[in-house]
Scaffold this active site. Sequence first.
Site, PDB file in Angstrom:
ATOM      1  N   TYR A  55       0.836  -1.200   0.000  1.00 35.45           N
ATOM      2  CA  TYR A  55       0.000   0.000   0.000  1.00 35.45           C
ATOM      3  C   TYR A  55       0.876   1.258   0.000  1.00 35.45           C
ATOM      4  CZ  TYR A  55      -4.069  -2.939   1.151  1.00 35.45           C
ATOM      5  OH  TYR A  55      -5.071  -3.876   1.139  1.00 35.45           O
ATOM      6  N   SER A  70     -13.419  -3.792   0.020  1.00 40.14           N
ATOM      7  CA  SER A  70     -14.132  -3.001  -0.993  1.00 40.14           C
ATOM      8  C   SER A  70     -15.642  -3.125  -0.799  1.00 40.14           C
ATOM      9  CB  SER A  70     -13.720  -3.433  -2.400  1.00 40.14           C
ATOM     10  OG  SER A  70     -12.431  -2.977  -2.704  1.00 40.14           O
ATOM     11  N   PHE A 108     -20.832   2.326  -5.191  1.00 36.76           N
ATOM     12  CA  PHE A 108     -22.200   2.266  -5.698  1.00 36.76           C
ATOM     13  C   PHE A 108     -23.078   3.324  -5.048  1.00 36.76           C
ATOM     14  CE2 PHE A 108     -21.964  -1.007  -2.308  1.00 36.76           C
ATOM     15  CZ  PHE A 108     -22.919  -0.536  -1.431  1.00 36.76           C
ATOM     16  N   GLY A 144     -18.368  -4.046  -8.920  1.00 38.86           N
ATOM     17  CA  GLY A 144     -17.369  -4.654  -9.794  1.00 38.86           C
ATOM     18  C   GLY A 144     -16.113  -4.984  -9.010  1.00 38.86           C
ATOM     19  N   LEU A 182     -18.012  -1.043  -0.267  1.00 39.09           N
ATOM     20  CA  LEU A 182     -18.919  -0.063  -0.878  1.00 39.09           C
ATOM     21  C   LEU A 182     -18.642   0.102  -2.370  1.00 39.09           C
ATOM     22  CD1 LEU A 182     -18.904   2.674   1.933  1.00 39.09           C
ATOM     23  CD2 LEU A 182     -20.576   0.849   1.562  1.00 39.09           C
TER      24      LEU A 182
END
Length: 305
Positions: free
Chosen positions: A52, A215, A226, A220, A217
Amino acid sequence: MEYIDIGGSGLRGSVITLGCMRLDQLAENEVAELIGAAADTGITMFDHADIYGGGRCEEKFGAALAATSVRREDIVVQTKCGIRDGFFDFSADHIRTSVEGSLRRLRTDYVDLLLLHRPDTLMEPDEVAAAFDDLVTAGKVRHVGVSNQNPAQLELLRAHVRQPLVANQLQFGLAHTLLVDSGLNVNTGFAGGVVRDGGALEYCRRHGITIQPWSVLQHGHIAGTFLGHPDFQQLNDALGDIAAEVDATPAAVAIAWILRHPARMQPVIGTTKPARVAEIARAAEIELSRETWYALYRAAGNELP
């Protein structure tokens, strides 16, 4: 805030984890403010990875933590290793080297939980076992787990590694429901009935492995949130209605939807805004009914048989 025993290991962490993937975008004082905001809401779990920000996220976290009143022994720090530039690497040398680098950047003597980040098809299980043994014996790693692994991969590792695999990070959320789709569509012709992960949800539940959704929220594969997205109007309308009823934000309701599952998952949120941390932490206080859970699942565009 609620707390769980991660993988039955005795390691207790907040049911919501703060993901630290974008800390490199913040100044050190902003990272300290974010850590403080998390602590104020009862969040004690922080998720890192050696890659990261090219290591800068761990570095900034380590420096910022020292500037707060939060004690290292009062939080749970986990990091991940195994992703390199263009390939994956679960060799013993890389695992050891990665952990040493993370400890140095985080300014700590140990990490509470080390996860293998992405499956390495060239993995030699005995090498992983040797690295885990060395790191745990030396007190540099207290518990181990994996990320993005299916049941067969978990079985292979468990046959060689002496330490329990206490966690598995898997992508899951209202706009990425593969983890539950196949179990809801057994013996149907619906596309959701295709088993793509080997039954990871049921396997982890059966073996007491805590699932850490990432992930949460996003739609894909990390395509964007979203929330407020026009392609998810029905879902956003439903989230907005429930949020108004429980006096929370749609984001908190979306996280509460994950927490409602009896698998006792531990979602990772990735915000860098202190105010948003407080908003989303409300998810731990929201109780959704069975009817509401399924209504949101359908609002996300899913069919039931």
